[in-house]
Every structure is written in C-alpha cells, then in structure tokens.
Design an enzyme around this catalytic site. Structure first.
Site, PDB file in Angstrom:
ATOM      1  N   LYS A 172       0.848  -1.186   0.000  1.00  0.00           N
ATOM      2  CA  LYS A 172       0.000   0.000   0.000  1.00  0.00           C
ATOM      3  C   LYS A 172       0.890   1.245   0.000  1.00  0.00           C
ATOM      4  CE  LYS A 172      -2.666   3.133   2.734  1.00  0.00           C
ATOM      5  NZ  LYS A 172      -1.896   4.160   2.048  1.00  0.00           N
ATOM      6  N   GLY A 225       6.406   4.825   8.973  1.00  0.00           N
ATOM      7  CA  GLY A 225       5.541   5.988   9.144  1.00  0.00           C
ATOM      8  C   GLY A 225       5.608   6.507  10.566  1.00  0.00           C
ATOM      9  N   THR A 229       0.810   5.807  14.214  1.00  0.00           N
ATOM     10  CA  THR A 229       0.243   4.778  13.345  1.00  0.00           C
ATOM     11  C   THR A 229       0.876   3.419  13.625  1.00  0.00           C
ATOM     12  OG1 THR A 229      -0.150   6.443  11.629  1.00  0.00           O
ATOM     13  CG2 THR A 229      -0.241   4.143  10.963  1.00  0.00           C
ATOM     14  N   GLY A 230       2.163   3.429  13.930  1.00  0.00           N
ATOM     15  CA  GLY A 230       2.832   2.189  14.285  1.00  0.00           C
ATOM     16  C   GLY A 230       2.223   1.550  15.528  1.00  0.00           C
ATOM     17  N   GLU A 247       9.189   0.806  11.321  1.00  0.00           N
ATOM     18  CA  GLU A 247      10.223   1.845  11.236  1.00  0.00           C
ATOM     19  C   GLU A 247       9.492   3.161  11.419  1.00  0.00           C
ATOM     20  OE1 GLU A 247      12.173   4.762  10.492  1.00  0.00           O
ATOM     21  OE2 GLU A 247      11.993   4.255   8.365  1.00  0.00           O
ATOM     22  N   CYS A 281      12.975  10.457   8.317  1.00  0.00           N
ATOM     23  CA  CYS A 281      12.928   9.973   9.700  1.00  0.00           C
ATOM     24  C   CYS A 281      14.265  10.131  10.395  1.00  0.00           C
ATOM     25  CB  CYS A 281      12.450   8.525   9.736  1.00  0.00           C
ATOM     26  SG  CYS A 281      13.408   7.397   8.695  1.00  0.00           S
ATOM     27  N   GLU A 383       8.625  15.348  17.323  1.00  0.00           N
ATOM     28  CA  GLU A 383       9.348  15.180  16.065  1.00  0.00           C
ATOM     29  C   GLU A 383       8.995  16.341  15.148  1.00  0.00           C
ATOM     30  OE1 GLU A 383      10.260  11.906  12.590  1.00  0.00           O
ATOM     31  OE2 GLU A 383       8.373  11.749  13.689  1.00  0.00           O
TER      32      GLU A 383
END
Length: 479
Positions: A172, A225, A229-230, A247, A281, A383
């Site tokens: 996706k 991401g 969401t992780g 990641e 990231c 972040e």
C-alpha cells in the site's frame, strides 16, 4: 504513466469502488493524475492473488528470483530520468534528490540479487548416524505500507528482502505519492515477476491499510511511518502472532564537539537537516554544539541556511522543494507559533512562508534555524518533520548525551569529532539504533537500519532484514 490503476494478480485494474484519489503537485497545486480509491474488497483480492502465487514463487531457486530483481534494477536505471520526474512532481523534492532516490531503489534490488545465491540453511552433524538440517523458508504473504517522504527507496527496502526470500507481497503506497511506487511495480512485472507475487492497492490508511494489517492470510507487516500509526498497527495485530517490522519516527540528535572542522560540520548539519525539506525519519532534528565553538558555528550555519534556495523541485538551481502536503506545512507553522509565543528559542533565520507568486500555490516553508532552544521546547520534545533546525549550546559531551537521550525516540544519532575516544564513549551511551560518526543519514542497503524505544521494532536492510522474512525449520535426521 499507469495512473487510474492498481496492480492485482499481474493486471492494472480499477478499484471496485470506481472512485479515485487526485494527486497534486505540492509545488504548484496542479492536478497531475489520479489513482483508485481502494477498499477492503480490493485488499482481499490482492491478498488472495498473493496467496495463490506463493507456492510457485517460493519454490523457485533464490538465484532465479534474484535475477528478476536485477533485471528490474537495470530497467530502473535506464528510465531513471522519467521516474525521477514522476517522483518530484508528486512528492516535491528537488529533481537531483529524486533521481538519487530512484537509483537507490535500483541499488537495493542489485544488493539482494547479489546475495540471492548465498541464501541457504545449515547442516549440523550430531553423531555418526544422525544430523540436523536447518531450513530457512519464506513466511508467506507479506504486507508493506509505504510513506510519502521517500516512497521509492522504502519500497525497495521492503520488496527486495521479501521477494528474494520467496515471499509474496501486497503493498500500500501513500495516497499522496503513489505514482512512483506504481511505476516501479510495473517495471518489476515487466522484468518477469510472475503475476500475483507483487500487488499494489492504492487508497487511504483506514480503508486499505487496516484491512491489510488485519487480514489473517497476511503473515507479516512491514510499516514505515509515524509512531502513532505504528502503535495502532501493533494494537491491531495484538490478537495474532504475525510478524511486524515498524520503522517509526525519530528526533535524531547531532552532537558537534569542539575539535571538529567547523565548515565540515556545518555542511553535515545542512545536508542532514534540509535534505528532502527535512522530511526524513533520520534527519538531524536536534543540534547540540559545544559552547567553545558555538558562536562561530551558529554564524556560519545561519549564513549557509539563509542561502538555500527554495522552489519547485524541477528547477535545477533549487536546494529545497515544498513540503509534501498542506497538513505537513501547518504543523511547521503551529510548532513555530508555539516557539515564539512561549519564548522557546531565538529565530536566527527563516520561520515563515516564503513570499512571491511562485510560492502561492505550493506548500513551501523557509529553512529555519532556531538557537538557544530551551529544554522543554516543542522543537525538542516533538518530532519536527520539516525544515526547522533547533540548536542547543552545551558545556561538554556528557551534557550533550544526556539531552540527546531525553526523548521518546531512538532512531539515529551522530557525533562529530576528531577524537576516536570521544566517538567511542558517545556511541556506547547514545540511545539509538544507528550512530554515525562525522556523517548523518547514510543508510546503504548493506547494513541494518532501525530504531529503539518509540522509533520502532525490527530491522530493514542488510542480512538482518532477511531474518524478518524467513521462518526457521529444524529437521532432525536419524539414518
């Protein structure tokens, strides 16, 4: 261009929903293409296709799988210019960065082709009439979820190890930058990848990502991401034992000691922070500089940052393109508003939307340097996924390490020094999955990549990535 189509079972088709997502150029606001608005039914069809293709693909000799990856890499190199133009138009990064990323994708496939002939299990003699075989077998159907910031290289990081070890995959891509991934998938198909081995379903996270994560036939998920969401993916998979590689976010510190070549360390900070408009990231997101060199360093750094040219990534003289989307720029505006309102630091340069008609329809933000940032500033605690660099002056290495570790993240960190003892000391104490010495953001395909704490689980790249996609089977033989 292969827009308006998803790749399922070797064919580019429309979604069952018949709806589409418009893709816009983040530098101009111009509509450039559209892709299907996928749904759970599309995910189900893609997973079924991958499951059907698994037996034949996993039975293929690894070296033969590697040859297909290598052929795809050759085609990518031949078409790098056009692929880079697609990437710049949908993601926003300067053309040179886009071309480097596309070639990076080819490099990843070449790496996994190179090790394909060495994929093997083991043999353990136990006695004169007994022995053990250790077999390494593919996991099965894998799911991959790709972000918008570096869609080509991250697709390579997931597709390369998964396919060379005999797995099949449903991918996706991001809903704002799917065209590059679809183009690369098309090339893999052209290179001889059997139908159903790689499938691409476009759409939004809730409609496509969640059904992919929760599908019982998908035995592994690899996600890159946000940390939030992780965490959601970890929650969704908590009722199963499927593998996950996450990641996630980072707030990488860069420590500049007082024995460095200042000009070299300035260039390192500029490249490490402002590559891809700061949307990486592992970008330098917090800069700690020794007080004995701070004034000279900040002066030179400010001069270098203020000279960076912002504009459309297709223009050759542009150093920084736009942010990828409206929400991303709004975060930059919000974070800088808090800095100013709470007196969290001194803005040395930037900190605003650039002025001029060429910027009116894009998501531009000036490269920004903030000095004397306080310990509890939003720029240090959250972040910052954009072109803002906070600087903190420190007394010594111990203070720098203490502040560097004062974060929920632990992806990367860099130490800039000519003293190997300082480098060794800092490396042992920095809480991060990656430590660079006198460099930052380098992530070759040969070495493991990943973080600790809230920056993720598992590793990508290198031989370590193969373990994420293989099951170990022990065979005990008595003859």
């Amino acid at each position: 261009m292969i827009a308006m189509r998803m790749l399922i079972d070797g064919e580019f088709i429309e979604s069952s929903s018949k709806e589409t997502i418009g893709i816009k150029n983040p530098a101009t606001g111009e509509f450039i293409d559209s892709v299907p608005l996928g749904n759970s039914d599309d995910v189900g069809r893609a997973v079924d296709a991958a499951e059907k293709a698994f037996d034949d693909w996993s039975a293929m000799v690894p070296r033969e799988r590697g040859k297909i990856l290598f052929k795809a890499a050759q085609i990518v190199r031949e078409r790098a210019r056009g692929l880079a133009e697609i990437l710049t138009s949908e993601q926003g990064k300067p053309y040179k960065e886009a071309r480097d990323e596309v070639l990076g994708f080819a490099n990843v496939l070449e790496y996994y082709n190179g090790i394909s002939a060495s994929l093997q299990g083991g043999f353990v003699p136990l006695a004169s009439d007994r022995y053990c075989m250790v077999l390494k077998q593919p996991v099965g159907v894998c799911g991959a979820i790709i972000p918008w910031n570096v869609p080509a290289i991250l697709m390579g990081w997931k597709v390369g190890p998964a396919l060379v070890t005999g797995n099949t995959m449903v991918l996706k891509p991001s809903s704002t930058s799917p065209l590059t991934d679809l183009s690369l998938a098309s090339i893999l198909t052209e290179a001889g990848l059997p139908k159903g081995v790689l499938n691409v379903v476009t759409g939004h996270g809730q409609a496509v990502g969640e059904p992919l994560v929760t599908n019982s036939k998908v035995r592994k998920i690899s996600f890159t991401g946000s940390t939030e969401t992780g965490m959601r993916i970890k929650e969704l998979t908590s009722g199963s034992l499927k593998r996950i590689t996450l990641e996630l976010g980072g707030s990488d510190p860069m420590i500049v000691c007082d024995d460095v070549d200042i000009d070299t360390a300035v260039e390192g900070a500029v490249r490490g922070r402002f590559y891809n408009c700061g949307q990486t990231c592992t970008a330098v997101k917090r800069l700690f500089v020794f007080e004995s060199i701070a004034e000279e360093y900040i002066r030179k750094l400010s001069s270098r940052i203020s000279g960076l040219k912002v504009g459309n990534g297709m223009n050759k003289d542009v150093d920084i393109g736009p942010l990828n989307n409206y929400d991303q720029r709004e975060k930059m505006i919000s974070q800088m508003k808090r800095v100013r309102e709470n007196n969290e630091g001194i803005v040395v340069t930037g900190g605003k939307i650039p002025e001029g008609p060429q910027y009116d329809n894009g998501f531009f933000y000036t490269p920004t340097l903030v000095r004397d940032v306080i310990k509890d500033s939003v720029l240090l605690k959250e972040e910052v996924f954009g072109p803002i660099l906070p600087v903190v002056v420190v007394k010594d290495l111990d203070e720098a390490i203490e502040l560097a570790n004062d974060t929920r993240y632990g992806l990367g960190a860099s130490v800039w020094t000519r003293d190997i003892k300082k480098a060794t000391y800092a490396t042992a104490r920095l809480q991060s999955g990656i430590v660079w010495i006198n460099q930052h953001t380098k992530a070759p395909a040969d070495v493991p990549f990943g973080g600790i704490k809230d920056s993720g689980l598992g590793r990508e790249n290198g031989l370590d990535s193969l373990y994420e996609y293989q099951e170990i089977k022990t065979v005990m033989v008595n003859v």
